[in-house]
Design a protein around this motif. Structure first.
Motif, PDB file in Angstrom:
ATOM      1  N   CYS A 162       0.923  -1.124   0.085  1.00 52.33           N
ATOM      2  CA  CYS A 162       0.016  -0.095   0.052  1.00 52.33           C
ATOM      3  C   CYS A 162       0.962   1.248   0.052  1.00 52.33           C
ATOM      4  O   CYS A 162       2.102   1.409   0.476  1.00 52.33           O
ATOM      5  CB  CYS A 162      -0.687   0.098   1.266  1.00 52.33           C
ATOM      6  N   SER A 195       6.049  -3.904   3.265  1.00 52.29           N
ATOM      7  CA  SER A 195       5.398  -2.938   4.361  1.00 52.29           C
ATOM      8  C   SER A 195       6.096  -2.645   5.544  1.00 52.29           C
ATOM      9  O   SER A 195       7.029  -3.352   6.357  1.00 52.29           O
ATOM     10  CB  SER A 195       4.316  -4.069   5.137  1.00 52.29           C
ATOM     11  N   GLN A 196       6.376  -1.364   5.571  1.00 48.37           N
ATOM     12  CA  GLN A 196       7.028  -0.682   6.791  1.00 48.37           C
ATOM     13  C   GLN A 196       6.577  -1.343   8.131  1.00 48.37           C
ATOM     14  O   GLN A 196       7.594  -2.142   8.799  1.00 48.37           O
ATOM     15  CB  GLN A 196       7.167   0.574   6.663  1.00 48.37           C
ATOM     16  N   SER A 197       5.577  -1.119   8.329  1.00 48.86           N
ATOM     17  CA  SER A 197       5.035  -1.415   9.627  1.00 48.86           C
ATOM     18  C   SER A 197       4.881  -3.035   9.966  1.00 48.86           C
ATOM     19  O   SER A 197       4.784  -3.479  10.961  1.00 48.86           O
ATOM     20  CB  SER A 197       3.492  -0.864  10.028  1.00 48.86           C
ATOM     21  N   GLN A 222      13.493   0.263   1.242  1.00 48.35           N
ATOM     22  CA  GLN A 222      12.746  -0.884   0.638  1.00 48.35           C
ATOM     23  C   GLN A 222      13.422  -0.960  -0.604  1.00 48.35           C
ATOM     24  O   GLN A 222      13.368  -2.070  -1.323  1.00 48.35           O
ATOM     25  CB  GLN A 222      11.311  -0.435   0.598  1.00 48.35           C
ATOM     26  N   GLU A 228       0.442  14.199   1.092  1.00 51.52           N
ATOM     27  CA  GLU A 228       0.263  14.197   2.613  1.00 51.52           C
ATOM     28  C   GLU A 228       0.659  15.096   3.631  1.00 51.52           C
ATOM     29  O   GLU A 228       0.030  15.120   4.730  1.00 51.52           O
ATOM     30  CB  GLU A 228       0.366  12.663   3.042  1.00 51.52           C
TER      31      GLU A 228
END
Ligand code: F6R
Length: 608
Positions: free
Chosen positions: A300, A347-349, A407, A488
């Motif tokens: 995402c 995914s970072q988290s 990443q 953002e």
């Protein structure tokens, strides 16, 4: 996204609860609350807005009990308000609960409970859980909670208090993270490590379905069948300062500046002495890679943008076709994933529920899987066949910066590794890329010297209502990340466009008031890119070019350029994104925005 804390011990519960919630603020929230056992009953204090509102309330009406739970809420069911804030209690505040995630069948459960005479105060799905405990109470706290878990569907981490058993907290999780911090005559519960780091470095990471009974002197963990689990204590190695701002005005700036180190840390463990690439935990061989027909990358937001760059890497180095899918779309796209698919999730988290769900679906269809994540022991890491870690350290600012560039690094290394094993690339190419990797941290430091330059550009761009980011090939994928960052943080509308596609409609929007950022690092499409820049200049647009410091040509076509050092074209995305991160940061700052916690956004998105 929501944060959870819990405390039982000799200390004043509210001290840890507030401090823990403060450490979880980075996750994004709209209200907060705590529940503490005091004078024979559970006292609940909660407030909409920033944590300071709750602190003020507690100053007016202090609570001094030694057991309690706390929560920062990010609204999903019911608007942000004092009443909808957690903790939630049953009719008599006998059972009180905090929850992260979503109870999917809460409507039907609520209906049944109302028929039985329960009255609800909030609009939340969570309140149902407390009332269920009251309804199913059999006199034994643990057995009651097990009954509750047997009827709820969805994703959750939950911590319960029982006014009849005021020395015990019970917690459990499914598809949402939860850890237990182990202290001396005190124990802690939290949804993330930073909450406990100032109190203990020894933790248990709960697995899905496990239930922990936490008292001040003991922690007993049971599996879904009720059997005791012997948990391994994990030591937290990163320092408390790593989770602080370290003198920078914002986490985002600190994290942008941490990129040389984060990238060095991430790279060097994957380089051999002979100038090759290694991944020690992947037991791949040439033969096993031959069995992969196609690769699916799903993720995402920013992590998805990293996947778009990786498509170029993997296809060029391995000749395996790559499909990149937004995780929330993948599951519903009737995917053609098979046992010959390798699914890479980024995914970072490691907790993004859309990505986790896509991973589960790909696995259900038979795919092999690898997670690329910044979060050791996260749900996504555990769900995948293998996990590769970006060693970016904790990323606190909501906008991803160092996690993204690490990443890219891992994806590039992985593509090279696959090409190396499959022998689809030459040894010389691998050696050349390894040499490029070795100097990359220094190159990033050079790009960071564009800091002041980007601050000046930001001053002009704050007036803009729309900004377009153009690029071709890999530069288009990077332009997408640049545009997302600006949106953002600055709240200015920004859109990334494949530079060659603009003339098929969107060129109509380009006026002298529409600044353009043109990323131009890919030789094969450079001439075409110059023509596309001419097209927007002809409509009066100001163009900020991002290109190599020795590209005299780019300077001629643009209004102004930001220079990055000449590097291999596969490495250039890792450099060219940095001025765009800085631009977003300064534009946000100059507009007076809270750049670390942009409006409406959360760091870890654990709802679909
Ligand atoms: C944007 C940003 C988000 C995340 C996305 C996925 O700056 O950070 O777009 O990239 O929510 O999060 P992770 O990587 O944790 O799965």
């Amino acid at each position: 996204m929501c944060g959870i804390v819990g405390y039982v011990g000799d200390g004043k519960a509210s001290d840890f609860l507030i401090e823990g919630l403060r450490r979880l603020e980075y996750r994004g929230y709209d209200s907060s609350g705590i529940a503490v056992f005091e004078n024979g009953k559970i006292e609940i204090k909660k407030k909409q807005g920033r944590l300071i509102n709750l602190e003020n309330l507690i100053k007016e009406m202090p609570v001094s009990g030694h057991i309690g739970i706390g929560h920062t809420r990010w609204a999903t069911h019911g608007k942000p308000s004092d009443i909808n804030a957690h903790p939630h209690g049953d009719s008599h505040n006998r059972f009180v609960v905090v929850h992260n995630g979503i109870i999917e069948n809460y409507m039907e459960l609520k209906k049944k409970l109302i028929q039985k005479g329960h009255t609800f105060k909030s609009e939340t799905d969570t309140e149902v859980v407390a009332h269920l405990a009251e309804d199913l109470d059999d006199g034994d706290f643990l057995s009651t909670i097990k009954k509750v878990l047997s009827v709820i569907d969805g994703s959750y981490s939950l911590v319960f208090m029982d006014a009849e058993q005021p020395d015990t907290l019970i917690c459990t999780k499914k598809d949402n993270p939860l850890i237990i911090g182990l202290g001396e005559k005190e124990n802690f519960i939290a949804s993330d490590i930073p909450a406990v780091i100032n109190y203990t470095r020894r933790i248990y990471i709960l697995n899905d379905g496990e239930i922990a009974v936490v008292k001040k002197d003991s922690v007993h963990v049971y599996d879904a069948d009720g059997l005791p689990v012997s948990k391994k204590v994990q030591e937290i190695t990163w320092s408390a300062e790593a989770a602080e701002k370290n003198g920078y005005p914002h986490f985002m700036m600190k994290e942008i500046y941490e990129q040389p180190k984060a990238i060095y840390d991430t790279i060097h463990i994957h380089l051999t002495k002979d100038g090759e690439v290694k991944f020690d935990n992947l037991n791949w061989t040439k033969n096993s890679l031959e069995s992969i027909d196609n690769i699916l990358i799903t993720a995402c937001g920013t992590a998805y943008h990293a996947g778009l760059v990786a498509k170029h890497y993997i296809e060029q180095f391995t000749k395996i076709p790559v499909q990149v899918e937004i995780a929330s779309e993948y599951r519903y796209s009737k995917p053609l994933t098979t046992a010959r698919t390798l699914c890479i999730v980024v995914s970072q988290s490691g907790e993004t529920i859309d990505t986790l769900a896509a991973l589960k679906e790909a696995k259900r269809l038979g795919a092999q899987s690898i997670a690329i994540t910044n979060s050791i022991g996260s749900s996504i890491a555990r769900e995948s066949d293998a996990a590769i870690y970006t060693l970016a350290g904790p990323e606190i600012a909501v906008a991803s910066t160092k996690a993204y560039t690490t990443q890219l690094v891992i994806l590039l290394l992985l593509s090279l590794y696959m090409g190396q094993l499959k022998e689809t690339i030459s040894k010389e190419l691998v050696h050349h890329m390894v040499e490029e990797f070795k100097v990359l941290p220094k190159q990033i430091e050079k790009v960071l010297t564009e800091n002041k330059h980007m601050e000046k550009v930001a001053q002009r761009f704050i007036q803009a209502e729309d900004i377009f980011y153009l690029g071709r090939s890999i530069d288009y994928a990077i332009a997408m990340e640049g545009a997302l960052k600006l949106k953002e943080i600055s709240y200015i509308h920004a859109e990334a466009y494949a530079a060659g596609e603009l003339k098929h409609g969107t060129l109509a929007l380009i006026t002298p008031d529409t600044p353009i950022i043109a990323v131009a690092t890919q030789e094969e499409v450079m001439a075409k890119m110059y023509s596309n820049i001419e097209e927007v200049r002809a409509r009066g647009a100001e163009v900020l070019g991002i290109g190599y410091d020795d590209d005299a040509e780019l300077e001629k076509y643009t209004t102004e350029i930001v220079k990055i050092p000449r590097v291999d074209e596969f490495i250039s995305p890792i450099l060219s994104v940095i001025p765009m991160q800085l631009l977003a940061y300064y534009t946000g700052i100059k507009k007076g925005n809270d750049v670390d916690k942009p409006r409406n956004l959360a760091k870890s998105v654990t709802v679909e």
